[in-house]
Design a protein around this motif. Structure first.
Motif, PDB file in Angstrom:
ATOM      1  N   GLY D 195      18.342  68.224  -0.679  1.00 27.29           N
ATOM      2  CA  GLY D 195      19.177  67.505  -1.630  1.00 27.29           C
ATOM      3  C   GLY D 195      18.386  66.382  -2.247  1.00 27.29           C
ATOM      4  N   GLU D 196      19.050  65.603  -3.030  1.00 29.36           N
ATOM      5  CA  GLU D 196      18.351  64.529  -3.714  1.00 29.36           C
ATOM      6  C   GLU D 196      19.346  63.431  -4.060  1.00 29.36           C
ATOM      7  OE1 GLU D 196      14.976  63.093  -4.189  1.00 29.36           O
ATOM      8  OE2 GLU D 196      14.734  65.275  -4.267  1.00 29.36           O
ATOM      9  N   SER D 197      18.817  62.202  -4.078  1.00 28.97           N
ATOM     10  CA  SER D 197      19.633  61.037  -4.413  1.00 28.97           C
ATOM     11  C   SER D 197      19.247  60.568  -5.803  1.00 28.97           C
ATOM     12  CB  SER D 197      19.366  59.897  -3.430  1.00 28.97           C
ATOM     13  OG  SER D 197      19.323  60.382  -2.105  1.00 28.97           O
ATOM     14  N   TYR D 198      20.188  60.575  -6.715  1.00 35.99           N
ATOM     15  CA  TYR D 198      19.882  60.143  -8.068  1.00 35.99           C
ATOM     16  C   TYR D 198      20.538  58.813  -8.415  1.00 35.99           C
ATOM     17  CZ  TYR D 198      17.987  64.773  -8.390  1.00 35.99           C
ATOM     18  OH  TYR D 198      17.236  65.886  -8.150  1.00 35.99           O
ATOM     19  N   LEU D 199      21.713  58.574  -7.889  1.00 33.74           N
ATOM     20  CA  LEU D 199      22.446  57.385  -8.304  1.00 33.74           C
ATOM     21  C   LEU D 199      22.243  56.205  -7.366  1.00 33.74           C
ATOM     22  CD1 LEU D 199      25.792  59.003  -9.487  1.00 33.74           C
ATOM     23  CD2 LEU D 199      23.688  58.569 -10.758  1.00 33.74           C
ATOM     24  N   GLN D 200      22.046  56.498  -6.072  1.00 37.91           N
ATOM     25  CA  GLN D 200      21.879  55.417  -5.099  1.00 37.91           C
ATOM     26  C   GLN D 200      20.806  55.846  -4.111  1.00 37.91           C
ATOM     27  OE1 GLN D 200      26.287  54.029  -4.081  1.00 37.91           O
ATOM     28  NE2 GLN D 200      26.103  56.246  -4.148  1.00 37.91           N
ATOM     29  N   PRO D 201      19.839  55.002  -3.847  1.00 35.04           N
ATOM     30  CA  PRO D 201      18.761  55.394  -2.926  1.00 35.04           C
ATOM     31  C   PRO D 201      19.332  55.782  -1.565  1.00 35.04           C
ATOM     32  CG  PRO D 201      18.310  53.251  -3.944  1.00 35.04           C
ATOM     33  CD  PRO D 201      19.706  53.631  -4.330  1.00 35.04           C
ATOM     34  N   GLY D 202      18.901  56.925  -1.076  1.00 34.99           N
ATOM     35  CA  GLY D 202      19.301  57.325   0.268  1.00 34.99           C
ATOM     36  C   GLY D 202      20.670  57.952   0.391  1.00 34.99           C
ATOM     37  N   VAL D 203      21.413  58.065  -0.726  1.00 31.87           N
ATOM     38  CA  VAL D 203      22.730  58.705  -0.680  1.00 31.87           C
ATOM     39  C   VAL D 203      22.674  59.945  -1.575  1.00 31.87           C
ATOM     40  CG1 VAL D 203      25.202  58.425  -1.063  1.00 31.87           C
ATOM     41  CG2 VAL D 203      23.819  56.463  -0.348  1.00 31.87           C
ATOM     42  N   GLU D 204      22.545  61.119  -0.952  1.00 31.71           N
ATOM     43  CA  GLU D 204      22.360  62.341  -1.731  1.00 31.71           C
ATOM     44  C   GLU D 204      23.596  62.679  -2.561  1.00 31.71           C
ATOM     45  OE1 GLU D 204      21.416  61.986   1.382  1.00 31.71           O
ATOM     46  OE2 GLU D 204      19.280  62.522   1.419  1.00 31.71           O
ATOM     47  N   ASP D 205      23.364  62.921  -3.847  1.00 32.45           N
ATOM     48  CA  ASP D 205      24.453  63.300  -4.752  1.00 32.45           C
ATOM     49  C   ASP D 205      24.637  64.804  -4.799  1.00 32.45           C
ATOM     50  OD1 ASP D 205      24.586  60.538  -5.867  1.00 32.45           O
ATOM     51  OD2 ASP D 205      22.572  61.085  -6.533  1.00 32.45           O
ATOM     52  N   VAL D 206      23.588  65.521  -4.512  1.00 39.42           N
ATOM     53  CA  VAL D 206      23.662  66.973  -4.526  1.00 39.42           C
ATOM     54  C   VAL D 206      22.962  67.495  -3.273  1.00 39.42           C
ATOM     55  CG1 VAL D 206      21.615  67.064  -6.027  1.00 39.42           C
ATOM     56  CG2 VAL D 206      23.036  69.078  -5.794  1.00 39.42           C
ATOM     57  N   VAL D 207      23.600  68.399  -2.596  1.00 41.58           N
ATOM     58  CA  VAL D 207      23.035  68.955  -1.357  1.00 41.58           C
ATOM     59  C   VAL D 207      23.237  70.467  -1.353  1.00 41.58           C
ATOM     60  CG1 VAL D 207      23.267  69.061   1.166  1.00 41.58           C
ATOM     61  CG2 VAL D 207      23.401  66.855  -0.005  1.00 41.58           C
ATOM     62  N   PHE D 208      22.173  71.185  -1.033  1.00 39.88           N
ATOM     63  CA  PHE D 208      22.257  72.619  -0.802  1.00 39.88           C
ATOM     64  C   PHE D 208      22.051  72.850   0.687  1.00 39.88           C
ATOM     65  CE2 PHE D 208      20.621  72.013  -5.113  1.00 39.88           C
ATOM     66  CZ  PHE D 208      21.538  72.744  -5.842  1.00 39.88           C
ATOM     67  N   GLY D 209      23.023  73.468   1.331  1.00 42.22           N
ATOM     68  CA  GLY D 209      22.916  73.675   2.770  1.00 42.22           C
ATOM     69  C   GLY D 209      22.948  75.150   3.112  1.00 42.22           C
ATOM     70  N   ARG D 210      22.427  75.467   4.288  1.00 38.90           N
ATOM     71  CA  ARG D 210      22.368  76.856   4.712  1.00 38.90           C
ATOM     72  C   ARG D 210      22.712  76.920   6.187  1.00 38.90           C
ATOM     73  NH1 ARG D 210      18.047  79.871   7.217  1.00 38.90           N
ATOM     74  NH2 ARG D 210      17.256  77.761   7.479  1.00 38.90           N
ATOM     75  N   ILE D 211      23.503  77.898   6.571  1.00 41.45           N
ATOM     76  CA  ILE D 211      23.856  78.110   7.972  1.00 41.45           C
ATOM     77  C   ILE D 211      23.499  79.545   8.327  1.00 41.45           C
ATOM     78  CG2 ILE D 211      25.728  78.106   9.674  1.00 41.45           C
ATOM     79  CD1 ILE D 211      27.340  76.298   7.890  1.00 41.45           C
ATOM     80  N   ARG D 212      22.737  79.714   9.383  1.00 45.12           N
ATOM     81  CA  ARG D 212      22.422  81.068   9.823  1.00 45.12           C
ATOM     82  C   ARG D 212      23.184  81.324  11.121  1.00 45.12           C
ATOM     83  NH1 ARG D 212      18.183  84.545   8.464  1.00 45.12           N
ATOM     84  NH2 ARG D 212      17.064  82.903   7.351  1.00 45.12           N
ATOM     85  N   PHE D 213      23.836  82.481  11.179  1.00 47.10           N
ATOM     86  CA  PHE D 213      24.576  82.857  12.379  1.00 47.10           C
ATOM     87  C   PHE D 213      23.792  83.927  13.150  1.00 47.10           C
ATOM     88  CE2 PHE D 213      27.694  81.210   9.408  1.00 47.10           C
ATOM     89  CZ  PHE D 213      28.492  80.398  10.195  1.00 47.10           C
ATOM     90  N   PRO D 214      24.010  83.999  14.468  1.00 45.48           N
ATOM     91  CA  PRO D 214      23.239  84.943  15.297  1.00 45.48           C
ATOM     92  C   PRO D 214      23.343  86.389  14.814  1.00 45.48           C
ATOM     93  CG  PRO D 214      24.498  83.450  16.695  1.00 45.48           C
ATOM     94  CD  PRO D 214      24.913  83.160  15.290  1.00 45.48           C
ATOM     95  N   SER D 215      24.500  86.772  14.262  1.00 46.97           N
ATOM     96  CA  SER D 215      24.678  88.159  13.823  1.00 46.97           C
ATOM     97  C   SER D 215      23.932  88.479  12.539  1.00 46.97           C
ATOM     98  CB  SER D 215      26.158  88.412  13.568  1.00 46.97           C
ATOM     99  OG  SER D 215      26.598  87.546  12.526  1.00 46.97           O
ATOM    100  N   GLY D 216      23.295  87.470  11.933  1.00 53.24           N
ATOM    101  CA  GLY D 216      22.588  87.703  10.680  1.00 53.24           C
ATOM    102  C   GLY D 216      23.384  87.256   9.463  1.00 53.24           C
ATOM    103  N   ILE D 217      24.626  86.891   9.673  1.00 54.26           N
ATOM    104  CA  ILE D 217      25.416  86.365   8.551  1.00 54.26           C
ATOM    105  C   ILE D 217      24.804  85.048   8.084  1.00 54.26           C
ATOM    106  CG2 ILE D 217      27.668  85.424   7.883  1.00 54.26           C
ATOM    107  CD1 ILE D 217      28.988  87.370   9.819  1.00 54.26           C
ATOM    108  N   LEU D 218      24.780  84.880   6.750  1.00 53.79           N
ATOM    109  CA  LEU D 218      24.222  83.674   6.159  1.00 53.79           C
ATOM    110  C   LEU D 218      25.335  82.932   5.430  1.00 53.79           C
ATOM    111  CD1 LEU D 218      21.249  82.567   5.750  1.00 53.79           C
ATOM    112  CD2 LEU D 218      21.315  83.641   3.499  1.00 53.79           C
ATOM    113  N   GLY D 219      25.358  81.623   5.571  1.00 52.69           N
ATOM    114  CA  GLY D 219      26.292  80.806   4.807  1.00 52.69           C
ATOM    115  C   GLY D 219      25.505  79.845   3.936  1.00 52.69           C
ATOM    116  N   HIS D 220      25.974  79.613   2.727  1.00 52.18           N
ATOM    117  CA  HIS D 220      25.277  78.702   1.824  1.00 52.18           C
ATOM    118  C   HIS D 220      26.274  77.752   1.187  1.00 52.18           C
ATOM    119  CE1 HIS D 220      23.112  77.362  -1.845  1.00 52.18           C
ATOM    120  NE2 HIS D 220      22.067  77.418  -1.042  1.00 52.18           N
ATOM    121  N   LEU D 221      25.886  76.502   1.050  1.00 50.96           N
ATOM    122  CA  LEU D 221      26.742  75.472   0.451  1.00 50.96           C
ATOM    123  C   LEU D 221      26.077  74.873  -0.775  1.00 50.96           C
ATOM    124  CD1 LEU D 221      27.288  73.278   3.668  1.00 50.96           C
ATOM    125  CD2 LEU D 221      28.855  75.023   2.788  1.00 50.96           C
TER     126      LEU D 221
END
Lengths: 344, 344, 344, 344
Positions: D195-221
């Motif tokens: 992610g990245e902070s554009y408006l305030q230092p250290g406070v991310e305004d946009v975040v891309f997250g990923r979760i991997r599950f043991p069965s191979g299922i993928l989650g994305h945010l």
């Protein structure tokens, strides 16, 4: 505003729309909700705690007899609009009437005449005329941004409340008719309407209406409470631009299309060509129409300021509704409207 | 199909839609494009290389005199449809005619009578009737999925080609009228139409039309080539379900809404209530209507198989167009259609 | 243009995209399609009638040996791009290569070096960079209309062709990566990618990629051929405006939102506030990107005019793809890109 | 319900979300809002008139000391969630905690252990898990309608409230993470976030997250409060069907696409083919998630009924948030989650 004279108002009819009017008037600076009135005591009881400073009554005469009361807001069932408005005006008070102003044009025009003679304010709650998006449309029309206005049409469709006692024309039509008349600024010369009753005999569920203006502008209405789409839309086609007001949108209420025919003089050949340019979606302020219409009424009471939904405007809407009803009963036969003045 | 007799066809009129018909017929199994005909030699020249096995001529008589030719496809300008179709039928050949079949109902019905008397195929290119989405609509209506059909309306709007010689009714209307008649399956009892000419005197750019059927079903058309929206839509409202065919969608051509009024017998109180359930979007096959209509014509030529756009169907469309034109000229006065048979 | 020297080109690889390039080049003024080449004789046969003035061969050496030939267009399978481009450049001819330029950065950068040393044109078919909508985006970024660019993200999703030999990153990614690099105009400092293979072991069907630029700009990719939505979209967020390019729209390709944060210096309190103004949809010319890219290549061959998808641009795209592949194999570990120059 | 024991609850923290919880609990049959608590007397004053039957205090100890009080609802600022929940549980009362349950996994898991040991209810306000549309998704997943779940992704984007003290991950992420964990029903094995902070230092305004599950299922945010689109969407891709929950829609919350890859065993050739069938939009009840979550808590207090957002579920969400924060600080490095049990 603190210097301005306080206006006192009473609201009659607290069963359906009246509470919204009462709440807005009560909150307005420079306005005092002096009276709350309904024939039904139990209806009044539901609202007593909200307006501790107001007087409650089941008798309209209490309001009419109150010399300190400036104005009365009439939000009773439609058939009572005209008789109550007459009483209010004859008692020397200003009147604000829910739409439609009356059930026939004769009553409506009489109210206008009474108000004019007594210099009383007569205003109708054509709410949509005060919608910021309609004000934008009016501005686009009046400033010539659209070029010459060719035609306009409204879509008011939904699977919604089915009224047992009022057809789709009288229930949904006043909105679009009042906006069309406001935008075009002409007295219609002829109307027609067709429709059909599917759910209840004699109560049309779907109505298609048409308004012809002397300048050649055409207005068309599609009104229905038996439809899969939820639409509240007005489209205006001009020679230079086209504009759509879509009240189901939140961020894109008004869309202006820079498209239209290319005048033949600028092209060669026999075909008329069309051009398509940018699309613009102006920011429309989020102001609440109901609050604006209340402000405008209070202002009119205070200093006789003119409004775009005065009695005369309300009366033409009723004339159109009445003529459309005649047409509806005769399978869409075109019905001419008398020229201005003749009806009074 | 390999055992089936090969059908030979000729196409007359290669300037606008004819080439599409020629190309599709040429590719069909069991069909041979024997002749390509146009009065203009230079138009013919544009197509010679595409059909090396076909004969080219500027003279329709060459086709009429060819005893081996089964059928003629007429894709010439609209005013010539009826006279050319008469020549073709009188020469003992089957005829496929671009829409509309004729410019007036009398001519159209005469063609039907001639074809019937001579047992010739007379088919009209009401393309949309063969659209897989319309076939789905027809299935939903006929199987009773929609319940009782209340009303239906078509929107055919765009900022598009402005014809100098044909108004929006004749140019755009045949599509929706043919689909409505096909879906309802009744002969209309009355029609009306209003509209206005903005770009060219006497050529309506926007037309609102209405069709009333004996059963009480209402059809409404909104036709315009002066509109910011590009719409090609047909909505059918039934007592049980509502369905929309939107030809601007790619994946969602047909949407079925399980919503409607709740019959009063099932509810209490005086208000009619409505219910709203699932929405279903059935997969519509991607089959090309133009290809289907060509197949159906070849089949009809081969074995006299009936089609939903035969001469009789085409003639009613012309009757509706003609009656709407009358209404259009008289500001929307309702115009009755003669009961079936009377017109012939 | 009539005075300009005619450029002669040959196209190698006529199985998939090559025919589109050949057709466009053949139609261009000032360009002559001298050669059509494919290893497969039967593939060539399919195209002979379309280009009667061109010579056909299965041997690339025929093109390389033709001293009159200026340039070669390489539309062969991806693994052959780099070796064939090398042969073409070493034969002293200009080269146009389908994307991606090569399968690894080393090969790509070597090609750039060879082209530079010999002053040959090396251009990559990053088609989207020439899309009028992307040119509009570039203009909005460069003119400062968006303010400071914060981040951008691409969505390229569909239920579409599943490649057996190429994952979603290599198959779909070059489009968005080339556009991002073009818009930002910086060499990325770090990338990462995650994804998963569901249909074929080792071939990712869905890939999420990230590009970090030295200035702090972030780019994000969502690539998938296993998705219910059909999306081809690029969104750019700036401090003053936000813009979306949606290639699935026909009339609304580019939408500019006048919205963003209000700088803290202009507001009171600790919260950052946001504002939301007009939305603007500029008319985007309908020009065909493929035609434009062919014109640009012919121009570059003629007068060495620079292009936004030269070899250097193509090489960075390959570097990003290669580094993302590394990251993909290591569960999204961030992978740094060497500073410019170090890679050569 | 009249026979059931009445549950008494107190609400702590009336500044932001607390009033909504108080109002819903107050209206519930079988529940009595015994206490309203906030450290700020002026905040309390705003709510006194709404709850005449409740006691008001600025001191949580009053609630903890009230032996007749069953449960406490904690709607205070995030950093106080864990310490206050501990006090409540240790006082022998059931606890309902606003999301997230705690600021780190250690605290969260300790709360779970305390609640377990004392047989107290610990429930987290993962509101979306109770949304009727998410319950529909869960049903589609669990009944196998989607086939094998491949991956899922959430879009929570808007130009909205910019928090000064919480980044987009902690502010927006708990919604999507809790839904993903609920739908998949597995403990994640690995996460990452950039992610990245554009408006305030250290406070991310946009975040891309990923979760991997043991069965191979993928989650994305995709989480952002700096975006032109307003999106609240969850897409789940399965081998048989794909489903989208779009919370911005009113009538079309859940869309089920009968599309997907055709297993290779059923087709010929090396390519994997795809199929596309009907689209179905089931009617989703209009039930209010906030009301449901309150009902479920009261039920759990009364009879220890399990809920899908118990302390254990809330603790995993915190573990994911914490691990994503670690990844975010290290440019997206994948971070493994300990196997279940190890964290306690």
């Amino acid at each position: 505003m603190s210097e301005a004279r306080e206006v006192t108002v009473g609201v009659v009819g607290m069963n359906y729309w009246g509470p919204n009017l009462a709440r807005n008037l009560d909150r307005l600076d420079g306005c005092r909700l002096a009276w709350v009135c309904d024939r039904d005591e139990s209806v009044l009881d539901r609202h007593r705690s909200a307006y501790p400073g107001s007087r409650f009554t089941t008798d309209l005469d209490d309001l009419l007899a109150d010399e300190g009361l400036d104005a009365v807001v009439i939000a009773t069932p439609v058939p009572t609009h005209a008789p109550l408005a007459r009483l209010v005006l004859e008692a020397g008070k200003d009147a604000f009437v829910e739409k439609p102003l009356a059930l026939d044009a004769r009553d409506a025009n009489e109210l206008v005449a009474i108000a004019d003679a007594a210099d009383r304010v007569l205003m109708v709650d054509h709410l949509l005329v005060y919608h910021p998006a309609v004000r934008k449309l009016k501005e686009l029309v009046d400033e010539g941004t659209l070029g010459e206005v060719f035609y306009l049409y409204g879509n008011r469709q939904n699977l919604g409340i089915v009224r047992p006692d009022e057809n789709a024309l009288w229930s949904l039509g006043p909105h679009d008719i009042s906006v069309m008349l406001h935008l075009v600024g002409e007295r219609p010369s002829e109307v027609s309407a067709t429709g059909e009753s599917y759910l209840q005999p004699g109560v049309e569920d779907v109505v298609f209406g048409r308004i012809r203006f002397p300048s050649g502008i055409l207005g068309h209405l599609h009104l229905s409470w038996l439809d899969p789409h939820k639409m509240r839309k007005m489209t205006v086609i001009g020679s230079e631009r086209m504009v759509v007001f879509d009240d189901m949108e939140t961020e894109r209420k008004v869309t202006v299309y820079d498209k239209g025919p290319i005048p033949r003089t600028e092209t060669y050949g026999e075909y008329i060509q069309v051009r398509s340019g940018d699309i613009h979606i102006p920011k429309i302020p989020a102001a609440e129409p109901l609050r604006i219409v209340c402000e405008r009424f209070v202002q009119a009471v205070r200093d006789r300021a003119p409004t775009p939904s005065d009695g005369a405007a309300g009366a033409i809407v009723v004339e159109v509704l009445e003529a459309m009803s005649t047409s509806l009963a005769e399978s869409g036969r075109p019905v001419a409207l008398s020229p201005r003045g003749a009806a009074a």
